[in-house]
Design an enzyme around this catalytic site. Structure first.
Site, PDB file in Angstrom:
ATOM      1  N   SER B  39     -48.237  24.045  39.967  1.00  0.00           N
ATOM      2  CA  SER B  39     -47.505  23.225  39.188  1.00  0.00           C
ATOM      3  C   SER B  39     -47.947  21.399  39.093  1.00  0.00           C
ATOM      4  O   SER B  39     -47.352  20.949  38.458  1.00  0.00           O
ATOM      5  CB  SER B  39     -45.997  23.172  39.525  1.00  0.00           C
ATOM      6  N   ASP B 186     -36.874  16.762  42.995  1.00  0.00           N
ATOM      7  CA  ASP B 186     -37.065  18.097  43.991  1.00  0.00           C
ATOM      8  C   ASP B 186     -38.118  17.377  44.963  1.00  0.00           C
ATOM      9  O   ASP B 186     -38.018  18.397  46.654  1.00  0.00           O
ATOM     10  CB  ASP B 186     -37.336  19.402  43.083  1.00  0.00           C
ATOM     11  N   HIS B 189     -42.755  17.368  43.265  1.00  0.00           N
ATOM     12  CA  HIS B 189     -43.602  17.343  41.716  1.00  0.00           C
ATOM     13  C   HIS B 189     -43.255  15.950  41.757  1.00  0.00           C
ATOM     14  O   HIS B 189     -42.398  15.439  41.603  1.00  0.00           O
ATOM     15  CB  HIS B 189     -42.979  18.156  41.241  1.00  0.00           C
TER      16      HIS B 189
END
Lengths: 850, 210
Positions: B39, B186, B189
């Site tokens: 990711s 978060d 990321h």
């Protein structure tokens, strides 16, 4: 004062009628109180359930410590009356030494304070409390976790584990913990330590990935959702649409439960309004019936010089007296009956629900009984006072009142009803929709009723004398027939609305047939691991279900336009979702059904064909992203572009706990793409779960095993309770409705006794009189119920479409039951009335006045 | 006046460089780089064009290296377990260079570091066997996972780089990790600004290896 004395004396003189009237009215009101109270008690029960899952009314969380000034801001929104608890959680590799061998394992450390949890409680094997965790480096964990780590509670070697730089001692086993992990999956078992011990671990420093939660328990009756909204707005302003905090209430605790409880609240609103309307119809009918019976008396009083005001006062006083007596009787009965529900209906209603009489239901019932007469009878009073006494004595139909006056006289009643409906429904929109639908239903049923009366005229040409008389009676007394038809039809219509909605809702809530409730959810099974994993599982005492391939990719365009996921506030906060999981399967799972379009092709899609492949889209995803059937979607999967066409919409039962996907592709598209697999494992004996988990991890170290037992049990437990409650509420509403119909039919049959008496005086035999009465009431009851049930199908479909995401299913058996019961009630009450008339002397009936 | 002359000089220099670069591209062989990541590389939460692989592509193009094509073969949530099969899939595209940016999810899920090393090792071996230039992007795990695990995790990348003698980006999230202004809500990321910094880090290594 004179009028009051006269009124009381009159009621006492006609004791039989007064008792009968009070009993009828109190039955309708008691039904309303029972349903409303039951609904409120259940709502409270589920609300507490959700709060216990969240352990608070409101939670503010972040992946870092919340700044002191922001905590002050939060506090300023909460007022003075709240309790607070703080928790820090994070993943860590803990170390244990068992038999001189070091083991490391991932756990989720939950550092809690003394106040945790604000709702619910820990159930500990040896009765320890969170306070024990603060002063010494103790740890709580479940027996399964302790077993997996090889730990035993106590003070021996096998009771210590290292979390960061600190050695902790396993103090006690958690039998049941308040945290239910419904908000997210957890990759590791939870262990609890005291928040005061956190610094000793040395794990919280720059770069640490932690989750800080502040729990708030608010004063009773505080609107947590409203506070949550205001806080979100405030932080959005402060942090320019990128607030670093997650704010949620018990309503956000879990998507599935949130949706189910939202359905339940709407359903309860529907049932409340329906029972209110039923009680209202019965009350209005009885009051107006009483007033019509008093017409002659009023005409005599007007002829002898009584003023309209005094007559109005005299009659109204009597009505208020009767209504008040009925309200008190209904209230008294509810206080005894409702708390006894769990005993009477054991197994039919959820356990542990504390049932109490709702004060609001009592107030509404009292209001209906005491003040209802003033509102419901106003139009009749106006009509009566506009007619000359002579006309009233003759019994000529009322035609003198102007249209405007009639409309104005209806206004107070309509306004009161709209307002009460909005209150009972709990939402302005819901209340207005129901009132609008109800008004439309009255109009439609009135038109059908007129058609029915005309049909009676035709049927009265029968050669059979009994049939001829019965239908002629119905046709000749057309206004009375129409009024009974519409009233009974409205009652049946309202009762019949509920089962169709209930059926659809229940089908959605209960677990699908053939579904195996999973114990573990497995992620990251590699393609090359699939065969060995299946072989491995065949040797285990468990069932592997729904092994689904998963390929991640992006949706680039929809019909040549850039595809963007709806950017609501939460998404904006968390970043936009542009990547999705895609899958393919030969047959749909038991939790999936196609709602629109055709099944996707089972043929292997040819890469070279240059034709778009078939796609099946989950319907809520399609709705949210405005995807229509036959839309062309362009994807990018692992750097390769693909084009597909939407072939169908698919409904997924989210409470199935199976691997499900928003988009399913035609066979051949993703088969060669790099993918992982998801699977669910079910039917694992309780005592073998931990061993199986360990065996999977040993054999396939990359596969993450997520224990979903507690989550599935919590969700299924609540959904089962909801399902049970929905069914019980439906039955209760049907029972209350039938009681209302019974009281209306009984009153009408009682009014009919003069006609029966006339037949008796003219020399008719009892069998003929009985047959005429049964045909009259049977036909009217059957026809009204039949048309009402048919009409209710259309309306319940509309309600389901508007409030319950199209969850609608015809409940044929209940419909037939309602039809039969309504007809039988009408016939039974008429039969009983005719029997009474046969046993009474004609002269007595003729002289009894009312 | 001096400024104006300097500006003109820079413009002329840029034009001259671009002409040369375009000429070299016209003559140059296409060069394909595959970024095999998770990711962090797929650009979770940002637009595809804001993710660092796209930014690197843009910067390469603006510096005249538009014969270099970057394929972002990253999948959110992926672990090193699928690295080999994914690389096999992309061998069809005949890459000249592969950047292995995997491992973060293994660490966050507390998976075995030995397993991770084996998975990455197998992937590197396959790439080298196919004569694909391989770059390993190093990763670090947050300190809350414990000193022992975090250290072992970090060292695994250095060991692999040494064992196979391949270039290593010491830390893919250098100057980005832990900085709230460069990460999404978060905290893990990178946001669009964070990706710009990663692009710079990755571009440096790519240019060194070309």
């Amino acid at each position: 004062m004179l009028w009051m004395t006269l009124g009381v004396r009159d009621l006492l003189k006609n004791k039989g009628f007064s008792f009968f009237f009070v009993l009828n009215l109190s039955l309708g009101l008691a039904g309303f109180i029972a349903i409303h109270s039951f609904g409120r008690s259940l709502d409270r029960h589920f609300d507490t359930n959700l709060k216990e899952i969240l352990t608070a009314d409101l939670v503010v969380a972040a992946n870092r410590a919340i700044a002191a000034k922001d905590l002050e801001r939060i506090n300023s929104f909460l007022g003075n009356d709240y309790t607070h608890s703080r928790q820090v959680s994070f993943y860590s590799m803990i170390r244990t030494t068992i038999r001189n061998q070091a083991h490391t394992r991932l756990v989720r450390v939950m550092a809690i304070d003394n106040s945790y949890p604000l709702y619910g409680a820990f159930e500990m094997a040896q009765g320890s409390t969170p306070t024990d965790l603060q002063t010494r480096p103790y740890v709580f964990m479940s027996t399964d976790t302790a077993y997996a780590l090889g730990l035993e509670p106590g003070s021996g070697k096998n009771s210590t584990l290292d979390i960061g730089e600190q050695a902790f001692i396993l103090k006690d086993h958690v039998v049941s913990d308040p945290e239910n992990s419904l908000t997210s999956f957890s990759f590791a078992p939870r262990i609890y330590i005291g928040i005061d011990q956190l610094d000793r671990t040395g794990l919280i420093r720059y770069g640490s990935r932690i989750w800080v939660s502040h729990f708030y328990r608010l004063a009773p009756d505080t609107d947590a959702d409203q506070i949550s909204k205001r806080l979100k707005d405030r932080f959005s302003q402060l942090y320019k649409d990128q607030p670093p905090y997650y704010i949620y209430t018990s309503n956000d605790v879990n998507r599935r439960l949130g949706r189910l409880t939202r359905y339940f609240t709407s359903y309860m609103g529907l049932v409340s309004v329906v029972t209110l309307f039923l009680a209202g119809i019965a009350t209005a009918y009885l009051f107006r019936g009483y007033l019509n019976l008093k017409r002659k008396e009023m005409a005599i009083l007007m002829s002898v010089g009584g003023s309209k005001q005094s007559i109005w006062f005299y009659i109204s006083f009597q009505l208020i007296l009767l209504g008040t007596a009925a309200s008190f009787l209904a209230t008294l009965a509810s206080f005894f009956i409702i708390p006894a529900f769990p005993m009477i209906f054991k197994g039919l209603i959820p356990d542990n629900v504390i049932l109490s009489v709702s004060p609001s239901a009592l107030a509404l019932a009292m209001g209906l009984g005491m003040a209802g007469s003033m509102i419901f009878c106003l139009p009749v009073f106006i009509q009566i006072f506009d007619i000359k006494p002579l006309m009233l004595l003759r019994g000529t139909p009322d035609t003198a009142t102007s249209w405007l006056k009639q409309v104005l006289s209806l206004l107070p009643g309509v306004t009161a009803f709209v307002m009460i409906s909005i209150y009972a429904a709990g939402k302005l929109k819901t209340g207005l929709v129901f009132v609008g639908g109800f008004t439309l239903a009255i109009g439609v049923l009135f038109l059908i009723g007129q058609g029915f009366v005309q049909a009676c005229k035709r049927l009265s040409q029968s050669r059979t004398p009994v049939v001829k008389i019965a239908f002629r009676n119905l046709y000749r007394n057309q206004w009375t027939s129409l009024s009974i038809f519409v009233t009974i039809a409205l009652g049946t219509f309202l009762i019949s609305l509920i089962p169709q909605v209930q059926n659809g809702l229940q089908t959605e809530i209960i677990k699908p047939d053939g579904l195996k409730i999973p114990v573990f959810f497995l992620v990251d099974i590699q393609d090359e691991q699939k065969a060995p994993f299946v072989a491995f599982m065949e040797k285990q005492d468990a069932i592997i279900s729904n092994l689904s391939p998963m390929v991640r990719g992006r949706i680039l365009k929809r019909n040549n336009q850039p595809f963007h996921q709806r950017s609501d506030e939460s998404r904006r906060r968390r970043g936009r979702r542009l990547e999705f999981n895609f899958s393919f399967r030969e047959t749909l799972d038991v939790s999936e059904t196609i709602t629109q379009g055709d099944p996707i092709s089972t043929e292997y899609w040819d890469w070279e064909s240059n034709t778009p492949f078939d796609i099946s889209v989950e319907e809520s995803f399609a709705k949210e992203n405005k995807i229509a059937l036959n839309d062309i979607l362009e994807f990018e999967i692992q750097g390769i572009p693909f084009t597909g066409q939407v072939k169908n919409f698919r409904k997924v039962r989210w409470n199935s706990f199976q691997p499900n996907f928003f988009l399913l592709f035609q066979n051949g598209v993703l088969n060669d793409a790099p993918k992982t697999h998801l699977a669910a494992i079910s039917q694992v004996p309780m005592d073998q779960r931990q061993q199986l988990k360990n065996r999977i991890v040993d054999q396939f170290p990359n596969i993450s095993v997520i224990d979903v037992t507690q989550m599935a049990n919590t969700i299924l437990g609540i959904s089962n309770k909801l399902s049970l409650s929905i069914r019980f509420m439906a039955w209760l509403a049907i029972a209350a409705g039938l009681i209302s119909i019974f009281s209306i039919a009984r009153h009408e049959a009682w009014k009919n006794r003069n006609q029966i008496n006339l037949l008796k005086v003219l020399g008719s035999e009892y069998p003929a009189i009985r047959a005429i009465t049964l045909i009259e009431f049977g036909v009217i009851g059957f026809a009204a119920a039949l048309f009402a049930i048919l009409l209710s199908y259309g309306f319940s479909f509309g309600i389901s479409w508007y409030f319950f995401d199209n969850l609608w299913q015809i409940n044929g058996i209940i419909s037939i039951l309602i039809l039969i019961l309504t007809t039988l009630i009408c016939m039974g009450t008429a039969l009983s009335a005719s029997r009474k008339v046969m046993n009474t002397k004609p002269i007595h009936l003729l002289t009894s006045g009312t | 006046m001096i400024h104006s002359r300097v500006n003109r000089f820079i413009l002329a220099a840029l034009f001259f460089t671009s002409v040369i670069a375009n000429a070299s591209h016209a003559a140059g062989k296409p060069y394909h780089i595959v970024i095999l990541g998770d990711s962090l590389s797929s650009g979770l939460g940002v637009e595809p064009e804001q993710a660092y692989p796209s930014l690197v592509q843009v910067r390469l193009k603006s510096s005249g290296r538009d014969h270099i094509k970057i394929t972002n073969a990253s999948i959110s949530g992926s672990t090193t377990a699928g690295a080999v099969s994914r690389l096999k899939w992309f061998l069809r595209a005949k890459p000249d260079m592969v950047i292995l940016a995997l491992g973060a999810n293994d660490g966050l899920r507390g998976l075995s570091i030995k397993e991770m090393e084996q998975n990455l090792g197998a992937c590197i071996e396959l790439a080298l066997d196919k004569q694909i230039k391989t770059v390993l992007a190093g990763m670090k795990i947050p300190p809350n996972y414990g000193q022992e695990y975090t250290r072992a995790f970090e060292t695994a990348f250095e060991n692999l780089s040494r064992t196979y003698d391949i270039p290593l980006i010491p830390f893919l999230l250098k100057d980005v990790a832990g900085k709230s202004g460069l990460n999404q809500a978060d905290g893990i990321h990178p946001n669009a600004d964070g990706h710009k910094i990663i692009a710079r880090t990755v571009l440096e290594t790519i240019l060194e290896q070309l």
